[in-house]
Design an enzyme around this catalytic site. Structure first.
Site: not given
Lengths: 348, 471
Positions: B471, B326, B329-331
């Site tokens: 993102f 997770g 996933w943001h960066g």
């Protein structure tokens, strides 16, 4: 009949229910709009009807003079896109026709503007175009403009205050990367935003803009000669600091860039002149050494008693006074250059 | 296209006009086409050439779902079809989002072991919202594979589901089972729905333009002060609190605008935020923060990994892994991974202590104490999330931990003012949830909306792109 009869009152109830809910929803929307209108009225009354009226909002009064396009408002340097991508036909035509290009940072653009710039060059039979940029722009961006449009001026005057660092500002880098479509989008957004802001803030104060420290400048740019028209006052006025005249050196990197710039300019058939507008941490020694090493004349008059809007950029009155002295000094240099170059235009 | 732009205002106005004319009743194909074209224009406005990324991802998933539903394929063939679909989406995500990151790390590792590897100077521009729409597209294929959803036979409708512009670039991540049933629905114009849509729009723009953008000015200006070895504790803490407010307003504001637009156009999107800073546990925080991502990770990652139906140790490992992914996933940066790891570890510890459920039956002081711990860790995690490097984040946290005192100056108080709307909204939600007050009546909400509208016109901050666009 037995099946439809009970359905009718139900449908009727539902319709009445719908209508009631719709009426309430429309009422709620009107209430929201009414509340906002009351706030607008109360806010305007409080602003204009009390001592708060001393806080002025120039954006509401700022109007572009004829023949100017928006150059800057709220952090957007629109003129980068307009000039590099040639978004304004008149500006592009005048840029092509210019005999003298003035390059440099915002200090130069504030110092040499208005009628002083036009009158001086017109009397010499030259068409000037101020191709300076704010936002920490150095020599690469104006050179890119020159090369993209194939400009062939006769003289290029460059303000060498932090001009040969070999860097392009973050904004300039983005503009160089942007497509014509991106440029159009930026100009559209900035111009629409500016027009809406001007209309709204006739009646609704923009509170952050009322604070002196938070205020940003609004600038329009002349299509005819690229000079900036500063539409508002900003910052806190103060005296302009004179040149630094102590010991200084020129780094080889900067020298190489300056020589390369001179070569690029001379390749177009133009002659190069260095200038230096005074300001905080602006070194006259550095400029003089650089000019001597590159072999370019330097125009750097020191005018006492100048005032700035924010510690760095000259006020209208000081700019006019500075420009008068600057052009006296430039006159002699231009005379010498014109004597040396028989192709250059002479004073009529 | 940015929600805070005149181009978007013009687009929304045109689409709303279409809604009031060609989209008044039933399933007007013209209206669906208008929505689809508007969505593609919205996306292509950023970098037109990146439309192909979206279309490739969506097309493969569309045909994969059709193939999955056809009678005949063996379980193995079905798994293969699903693998093709998932690997395409994940491959696109990996290339555009993590390729540069992988090269940077390869360069770093090669320097350590003495290999001769110089990183190519390639710079891949991230297509806006790729993480959102690939997740949305993947969820569709997985649902069809699990036979929880029938495959859609209209390519146009499927592309609209993926590219529906209010939620295209920063969520909420909508499930196909939530969106697709809305397509053939009769969409009469209901004024209560329109009024709710407009209220959501105003709330969203208020959060973004007044709170988030103003807080961003202070955060951007002073954040690096937190990296200094002589940084002051109060200033560092002040900055951390401001950033936690900024990111909430930015993202929750976007989600509200998205929901408001969808309402105006006759659609409904799921709620994405529910006052996360009143959460009393980490589990509860993730039930309130970016809700649609949390449930995506739960349903498509955590549960397939075994969730909590395995041994406690495996459950903790699952939590950690899901939150690590997770974070990633943001960066593509180690700070995001660390942020995810911290949340994963916190969730695991909470479960270990048995505080993930039944908290409401514990004494008030225990609830309060754990709530303070939860929010402190969340704040700490935001520092890591915002910092440019892990070292910088550690120094920032060390500065806070020194607990030096210093009075707040006028500028700091001014910034704190912009946190008040967030505090009030959170406080109100808390009181509503505890039945201390009733939710706002339509009339009161209308008055509040009018005041917020005036607030936007009077105190909007400098325009910034939404944080979650990257993102």
């Amino acid at each position: 009949m037995q099946r439809t009869a009970p359905a009718e009152p139900r449908m009727l109830t539902r319709m009445v229910g719908h209508r009631y809910r719709d009426r309430r929803a429309v009422g709620a929307m009107l209430l929201a709009v009414g509340t906002c209108a009351v706030c607008v009225l109360a806010g305007w009354g409080l602003w204009k009807g009390t001592a708060l009226r001393r806080f002025t909002l120039e954006i509401a009064a700022a109007a572009p003079p004829p023949g100017h396009f928006l150059a800057h408002d709220r952090g957007g340097h629109v003129d980068h896109h307009v000039l590099l991508h040639g978004l304004d036909d008149d500006t592009l035509r005048n840029l092509h026709a210019a005999d003298v290009l003035l390059m440099g940072n915002s200090r130069l653009m504030f110092a040499l503007r208005g009628p002083a710039l036009r009158d001086y060059f017109v009397t010499r039979g030259l068409r000037p175009f101020a191709l300076g940029f704010g936002h920490e722009e150095q020599h690469l961006f104006p050179l890119a403009v020159m090369q993209r449009h194939g400009l062939r001026p006769k003289v290029v005057i460059a303000n060498v205050d932090n001009f040969f660092g070999g860097l392009t500002s973050a904004w300039g880098t983005r503009v160089l990367r942007d497509s014509a479509f991106d440029a159009w989008k930026v100009e559209f957004e900035a111009t629409a935003s500016h027009a809406v802001r001007r209309a709204i803030h006739q009646v609704i104060p923009h509170v952050p803009d009322l604070q002196d420290d938070e205020r940003e400048f609004v600038i329009y740019r002349s299509e005819r000669d690229g000079a900036w028209f500063i539409a508002n006052d900003f910052g806190r006025g103060s005296r302009l600091e004179p040149f630094y005249r102590g010991r200084d050196t020129v780094r080889p990197h900067n020298l190489d860039l300056a020589r390369s710039f001179k070569k690029s300019v001379e390749a177009t058939g133009a002659r190069l002149i260095f200038a230096l507008v005074p300001g905080r941490d602006v070194s006259l020694t550095h400029a003089q050494i650089l000019a001597d090493l590159v072999g370019v004349p330097l125009v750097a008059p020191d005018v006492p008693g100048l005032r700035t809007m924010d510690g760095s950029h000259l006020t209208d009155e000081s700019a006019a006074r500075y420009a008068a002295v600057f052009f006296q000094h430039l006159d002699r240099v231009l005379d010498t250059l014109i004597d040396a170059n028989p192709d250059s235009p002479r004073q009529p | 296209m940015n929600f805070v732009s005149y181009a978007f205002a013009a687009l929304l106005l045109l689409v709303c006009l279409a809604r009031l004319t060609v989209g008044r009743r039933k399933v007007e194909p013209t209206y669906v086409w208008v929505l689809l074209i508007a969505s593609l224009l919205f996306y292509g406005w950023h970098i037109p050439s990146y439309l192909w990324v979206l279309l490739v991802s969506a097309t493969i998933d569309f045909y994969a779902a059709l193939a999955l539903e056809r009678p005949g394929p063996s379980p193995r063939a079905r798994r293969l079809i699903l693998a093709v679909s998932l690997s395409t989406n994940l491959g696109l995500l990996a290339f555009f989002k993590y390729f540069g990151f992988a090269l940077d790390n390869l360069q770093w590792a090669s320097e350590r072991v003495g290999w001769d590897f110089s990183r190519p100077a390639w710079h891949v521009v991230l297509p806006m919202g790729i993480s959102f729409y690939t997740f949305q597209s993947m969820s569709y294929t997985i649902d069809v594979y699990r036979r929880q959803l029938r495959a859609l036979h209209s390519y146009r409708d499927f592309i609209l589901f993926i590219a529906f512009f209010p939620q295209l670039v920063a969520g909420p991540i909508v499930r196909a089972s939530e969106f697709l049933p809305q397509l053939p629905r009769v969409r009469r114009i209901h004024w209560p729905v329109m009024a709710t849509g407009l209220a959501l729009l105003v709330e969203g723009y208020f959060l973004k333009m007044v709170c988030a953008d103003t807080l961003a000015t202070y955060v951007d200006k002073y954040w690096e002060h937190g990296y200094r070895t002589d940084g002051n504790s109060v200033v560092a803490l002040w900055l951390a609190v401001l950033f936690s407010g900024q990111i909430f307003c930015d993202f929750a504001g976007y989600s509200q605008i998205a929901r408001g637009c969808a309402y105006l156009l006759g659609y409904q999107l799921p709620v994405n935020f529910r006052s996360p800073y009143i959460a009393g546990s980490f589990k509860n925080f993730w039930e309130r923060w970016h809700i649609t991502l949390s449930r995506w990770l739960r349903d498509y990652l955590y549960v397939p990994l075994g969730g909590n139906r395995v041994s406690p140790r495996r459950t903790y490992a699952n939590l950690l892994l899901v939150m690590l992914l997770g974070g990633l996933w943001h960066g593509a940066a180690w700070t995001y991974v660390a942020w995810g790891a911290l949340h994963g570890a916190a969730l695991a510890v909470e479960r270990m202590l048995g505080l993930h459920r039944g908290l409401e039956r514990r004494p008030w002081w225990q609830r309060l104490a754990w709530g303070v711990v939860v929010q402190s860790v969340v704040l700490m995690a935001w520092v890591i999330f915002r910092s440019a490097s892990f070292g910088g984040a550690m120094q920032f946290l060390r500065n806070i931990a020194r607990l030096e005192g210093a009075p707040l100056n006028a500028e700091m108080w001014m910034a704190v003012l912009f946190l008040i709307p967030i505090a009030l909204a959170h406080g109100w939600t808390w009181m509503v949830e505890h039945a201390w007050v009733r939710p706002l009546s339509p009339a009161r909400r209308a008055v509040l909306t009018g005041v917020m509208l005036y607030g936007i016109l009077m105190a909007y901050g400098s325009g910034n792109a939404f944080i979650y666009f990257q993102f």
